[in-house]
Scaffold this active site. Structure first.
Site, PDB file in Angstrom:
ATOM      1  N   TYR A   1      40.319  48.104  45.711  1.00 44.24           N
ATOM      2  CA  TYR A   1      39.127  47.372  45.288  1.00 44.24           C
ATOM      3  C   TYR A   1      39.470  46.361  44.210  1.00 44.24           C
ATOM      4  CZ  TYR A   1      35.288  46.121  42.255  1.00 44.24           C
ATOM      5  OH  TYR A   1      34.442  45.390  41.477  1.00 44.24           O
TER       6      TYR A   1
ATOM      7  N   ALA B   1      56.197  39.227  77.676  1.00 44.50           N
ATOM      8  CA  ALA B   1      56.212  40.182  76.560  1.00 44.50           C
ATOM      9  C   ALA B   1      56.955  41.477  76.885  1.00 44.50           C
ATOM     10  CB  ALA B   1      54.765  40.487  76.157  1.00 44.50           C
TER      11      ALA B   1
ATOM     12  N   ARG C   1      70.471  44.946  72.498  1.00 42.39           N
ATOM     13  CA  ARG C   1      70.856  45.323  71.125  1.00 42.39           C
ATOM     14  C   ARG C   1      71.720  46.567  71.106  1.00 42.39           C
ATOM     15  NH1 ARG C   1      67.552  42.765  67.134  1.00 42.39           N
ATOM     16  NH2 ARG C   1      65.774  41.876  68.204  1.00 42.39           N
TER      17      ARG C   1
ATOM     18  N   CYS D   1      48.278  34.906  74.319  1.00 46.47           N
ATOM     19  CA  CYS D   1      47.210  35.108  73.329  1.00 46.47           C
ATOM     20  C   CYS D   1      46.921  33.816  72.562  1.00 46.47           C
ATOM     21  CB  CYS D   1      47.598  36.194  72.328  1.00 46.47           C
ATOM     22  SG  CYS D   1      48.332  37.647  73.097  1.00 46.47           S
TER      23      CYS D   1
ATOM     24  N   GLU E   1      61.924  35.467  86.474  1.00 46.38           N
ATOM     25  CA  GLU E   1      60.596  35.001  86.048  1.00 46.38           C
ATOM     26  C   GLU E   1      60.165  33.895  87.004  1.00 46.38           C
ATOM     27  OE1 GLU E   1      57.946  35.609  83.942  1.00 46.38           O
ATOM     28  OE2 GLU E   1      57.178  33.860  85.017  1.00 46.38           O
TER      29      GLU E   1
ATOM     30  N   ARG F   1      30.051  57.263  54.450  1.00 46.76           N
ATOM     31  CA  ARG F   1      29.019  58.045  53.746  1.00 46.76           C
ATOM     32  C   ARG F   1      27.752  58.123  54.588  1.00 46.76           C
ATOM     33  NH1 ARG F   1      28.808  55.245  48.025  1.00 46.76           N
ATOM     34  NH2 ARG F   1      26.771  54.870  48.879  1.00 46.76           N
TER      35      ARG F   1
HETATM   36  C1  LIG Z   1      44.042  33.761  77.010  1.00 47.48           C
HETATM   37  C2  LIG Z   1      44.596  35.104  76.625  1.00 47.48           C
HETATM   38  C3  LIG Z   1      44.436  35.562  75.328  1.00 47.48           C
HETATM   39  C4  LIG Z   1      44.947  36.820  74.967  1.00 47.48           C
HETATM   40  N1  LIG Z   1      44.780  37.255  73.675  1.00 47.48           N
HETATM   41  C5  LIG Z   1      45.297  38.453  73.311  1.00 47.48           C
HETATM   42  C6  LIG Z   1      45.197  38.908  71.975  1.00 47.48           C
HETATM   43  O1  LIG Z   1      44.620  38.215  71.112  1.00 47.48           O
HETATM   44  N2  LIG Z   1      45.729  40.118  71.652  1.00 47.48           N
HETATM   45  C7  LIG Z   1      46.381  40.905  72.575  1.00 47.48           C
HETATM   46  O2  LIG Z   1      46.879  41.995  72.240  1.00 47.48           O
HETATM   47  N3  LIG Z   1      46.512  40.477  73.873  1.00 47.48           N
HETATM   48  C8  LIG Z   1      45.989  39.293  74.246  1.00 47.48           C
HETATM   49  N4  LIG Z   1      46.136  38.854  75.540  1.00 47.48           N
HETATM   50  C9  LIG Z   1      46.808  39.723  76.527  1.00 47.48           C
HETATM   51  C10 LIG Z   1      48.330  39.527  76.496  1.00 47.48           C
HETATM   52  O3  LIG Z   1      48.646  38.184  76.634  1.00 47.48           O
HETATM   53  C11 LIG Z   1      48.938  40.340  77.618  1.00 47.48           C
HETATM   54  O4  LIG Z   1      48.561  41.681  77.446  1.00 47.48           O
HETATM   55  C12 LIG Z   1      50.455  40.243  77.626  1.00 47.48           C
HETATM   56  O5  LIG Z   1      50.883  38.933  77.885  1.00 47.48           O
HETATM   57  C13 LIG Z   1      51.024  41.169  78.709  1.00 47.48           C
HETATM   58  O6  LIG Z   1      52.404  41.036  78.741  1.00 47.48           O
HETATM   59  P1  LIG Z   1      53.201  41.431  80.060  1.00 47.48           P
HETATM   60  O7  LIG Z   1      54.622  41.107  79.790  1.00 47.48           O
HETATM   61  O8  LIG Z   1      52.838  42.802  80.476  1.00 47.48           O
HETATM   62  O9  LIG Z   1      52.588  40.497  81.198  1.00 47.48           O
HETATM   63  P2  LIG Z   1      52.565  38.902  81.299  1.00 47.48           P
HETATM   64  O10 LIG Z   1      52.499  38.264  79.972  1.00 47.48           O
HETATM   65  O11 LIG Z   1      51.494  38.591  82.291  1.00 47.48           O
HETATM   66  O12 LIG Z   1      53.979  38.581  81.937  1.00 47.48           O
HETATM   67  C14 LIG Z   1      54.319  38.960  83.235  1.00 47.48           C
HETATM   68  C15 LIG Z   1      55.278  37.921  83.746  1.00 47.48           C
HETATM   69  O13 LIG Z   1      55.761  38.363  85.004  1.00 47.48           O
HETATM   70  C16 LIG Z   1      55.912  37.244  85.837  1.00 47.48           C
HETATM   71  N5  LIG Z   1      55.908  37.756  87.212  1.00 47.48           N
HETATM   72  C17 LIG Z   1      54.900  38.421  87.828  1.00 47.48           C
HETATM   73  N6  LIG Z   1      55.272  38.774  89.075  1.00 47.48           N
HETATM   74  C18 LIG Z   1      56.537  38.333  89.229  1.00 47.48           C
HETATM   75  C19 LIG Z   1      57.465  38.405  90.304  1.00 47.48           C
HETATM   76  N7  LIG Z   1      57.164  38.993  91.458  1.00 47.48           N
HETATM   77  N8  LIG Z   1      58.687  37.848  90.133  1.00 47.48           N
HETATM   78  C20 LIG Z   1      59.014  37.241  88.952  1.00 47.48           C
HETATM   79  N9  LIG Z   1      58.167  37.129  87.925  1.00 47.48           N
HETATM   80  C21 LIG Z   1      56.950  37.684  88.056  1.00 47.48           C
HETATM   81  C22 LIG Z   1      54.730  36.349  85.494  1.00 47.48           C
HETATM   82  O14 LIG Z   1      54.969  34.993  85.828  1.00 47.48           O
HETATM   83  C23 LIG Z   1      54.614  36.570  83.982  1.00 47.48           C
HETATM   84  O15 LIG Z   1      55.296  35.567  83.235  1.00 47.48           O
HETATM   85  C24 LIG Z   1      45.630  37.608  75.929  1.00 47.48           C
HETATM   86  C25 LIG Z   1      45.795  37.141  77.245  1.00 47.48           C
HETATM   87  C26 LIG Z   1      45.281  35.905  77.587  1.00 47.48           C
HETATM   88  C27 LIG Z   1      45.465  35.419  79.012  1.00 47.48           C
END
Ligand SMILES: Cc1cc2nc3c(=O)[nH]c(=O)nc-3n(C[C@H](O)[C@H](O)[C@H](O)COP(=O)(O)OP(=O)(O)OC[C@H]3O[C@@H](n4cnc5c(N)ncnc54)[C@H](O)[C@@H]3O)c2cc1C
Length: 459
Positions: free
Chosen positions: A432, A12, A23, A46, A36, A448
């Site tokens: 409403y 993300a 962009r 999520c 990655e 309220r």
């Molecule tokens: C089951 C589940 C349900 C969730 N539901 C929700 C929800 O409903 N709503 C919500 O807001 N959030 C939700 N979340 C949280 C959300 O998924 C995370 O907050 C979000 O994915 C964070 O994004 P990120 O890019 O910071 O980290 P991540 O998605 O963890 O991505 C980090 C990436 O970095 C890679 N990486 C790490 N270290 C290295 C390295 N040294 N070299 C290369 N690659 C590396 C990893 O492989 C990973 O793909 C949920 C999480 C889970 C697990």
């Protein structure tokens, strides 16, 4: 010569930053390389519980953009199965291991985005090769759990350890797949993201769909038979199971950052400013679950690992790297989830947070319905408000109820974000019509009631 942007982490935050930078700057001006270590880019962690339950049939539906799309449409050089093992901020290069070939590459950068996400909490007893132990942090984890569920002998029983929102969503998913599910929670109640009085409603809903809930109990070990988990060990005896899902929370993934000398905050997350620049390290940015942010109500540093923040923070970093101007202004703790049809929303502070932050406050609970009482499908809705004394400023809100409950929290989140008082809120012009709300919306009824509580106190 083109400048070079390196991204560590292809989900993300990392890929939002990469896409936004692209962009604004074309490939002749900015080369972008993203590392990655997993098999997927830009996937929805999520969505994993809904793929496990079968509601989302195909894994690939959880992938927003695959590596080929990033390469072809965005000219981003995505290096899959490459784990960055070191960052040298002096020489401005990263070292990465190719997890396929075992080889090592070094890449120079002008600008770096650190977006490594979070690391799930794993107690010692869970550090084992025993078959049937799963986390659900990544799509790779989800794929391993799906494969286990579909393998022979078919698992019939599951234990979910930890009753946060991920544990609750996974317990529901496994029940929907027909397993017998026990959720074990060390605290007195699951769903501690809301106050105990609201969590009780969620606990009742979980029991109603057949989830066995064991609270005040810790898992301390595993029993196995032929290399497969057969029970979890607790002080109240073993709980037989064919698989274990861990949902014990996460911490920022900062091992690499720490080794490179990037500053960490008090919560353990990387310290960044509002533009997502790493404090004191020029050209280095960080975003997502690995960073610390600020809570707008308390002004205190917090670590809130949510996808909504990761996407926004990555976007902010990318816009700034691309030459624009954007800021991430902190969080107020808004989150939603569900147990079957029962929806749960929260924003701002819980009672215990408000107390810890030194606020004087009143809290009220208002019972209402999601639609006009006579309209088909009308169901109960419970709204809790926490308001500062004597000002009446909204400090926190929680909602539990059936359809239209969860997203109603957004109205309260906007009010809280803008520092509204409950007095102001009673006058809000909310929509409403009988299919959508009673004539007094549950939010207005709660506001309220909070005003009444303030008046009855020594306001
Ligand atoms: C089951 C589940 C349900 C969730 N539901 C929700 C929800 O409903 N709503 C919500 O807001 N959030 C939700 N979340 C949280 C959300 O998924 C995370 O907050 C979000 O994915 C964070 O994004 P990120 O890019 O910071 O980290 P991540 O998605 O963890 O991505 C980090 C990436 O970095 C890679 N990486 C790490 N270290 C290295 C390295 N040294 N070299 C290369 N690659 C590396 C990893 O492989 C990973 O793909 C949920 C999480 C889970 C697990």
């Amino acid at each position: 010569m083109a400048q070079r942007l390196i991204i560590i982490g292809g989900d993300a935050a990392g890929m939002a930053a990469a896409s936004q930078a692209r962009r604004r700057r074309d490939r002749g001006d900015l080369e972008i390389v993203a590392f990655e270590r997993g098999h997927f880019t830009s996937y929805s962690a999520c969505g994993i519980p809904y793929w496990i339950s079968g509601l989302v049939p195909e894994r690939d539906e959880l992938i927003a953009r695959d590596p080929a799309t990033f390469r072809e449409k965005f000219a981003i050089d995505v290096r899959m199965r490459h784990e960055v093992t070191a960052i040298d901020t002096e020489r401005r290069e990263v070292v990465a291991r190719d997890l396929g070939s075992g080889g090592e590459v070094r890449e120079r950068f002008d600008t770096l985005v650190y977006a490594t996400g979070a690391v799930p909490t794993k107690p010692d007893w869970a550090r084992t090769d025993t078959g049937g132990m799963f986390g659900v942090q990544t799509l790779d984890d989800g794929a391993a759990l799906r494969a286990w569920l579909e393998s022979e002998p078919r698992p019939r029983r599951a234990v979910v350890v930890g009753g946060g929102y991920i544990g609750v969503e996974m317990a529901e998913a496994l029940i929907q797949r027909g397993l017998s599910v026990t959720l074990v929670e060390q605290a007195e109640q699951p769903m501690s993201t809301v106050d105990p009085d609201m969590a009780e409603l969620v606990t009742d809903a979980m029991r109603a769909i057949g989830i066995t809930i064991r609270t005040g109990l810790a898992v301390t070990g595993l029993e196995e038979t032929d290399g497969r988990v057969s029970a979890v060990v607790t002080a109240e005896g073993p709980i037989p199971t064919d698989l274990v899902v861990l949902g014990l929370g996460v911490r920022p993934n900062t091992a690499l950052a720490e080794a490179a000398g990037l500053p960490l905050g008090v919560t353990g997350g990387v310290r960044v400013d509002r533009r997502m620049r790493v404090a004191g390290v020029p050209g280095v940015w960080a975003a997502g679950d690995c960073v610390e942010t600020v809570h707008r109500v308390t002004g205190m540093p917090v670590h809130v690992p949510l996808g909504t923040h990761a996407n926004k923070q990555g976007r902010v970093a990318g816009i700034n790297i691309g030459g624009g101007y954007a800021t991430f202004l902190g969080v107020i703790g808004t989150a939603v989830t569900k147990v079957c049809d029962l929806e749960v929303g929260r924003t701002g502070l819980r009672e215990r947070d408000a107390r810890a932050a030194g606020f004087e406050f009143v809290s009220v609970i208002a019972q209402s319905t999601n639609r006009a009482g006579y309209y088909p499908g009308s169901r109960p809705m419970t709204v809790k408000l926490i308001a500062e004394k004597p000002s009446g400023r909204l400090l926190g809100a929680q909602i539990v109820g059936w359809s239209e409950a969860a997203k109603r929290i957004d109205t309260l989140a906007v009010a809280l974000w803008n520092g509204m008082t409950v007095d102001d809120m009673t006058a809000l012009d909310l929509g409403y019509a009988p299919p959508y709300a009673p004539v007094w919306d549950p939010v207005l009824i709660a506001a309220r009631k909070a005003v009444d509580a303030l008046s009855a106190s020594d306001r």
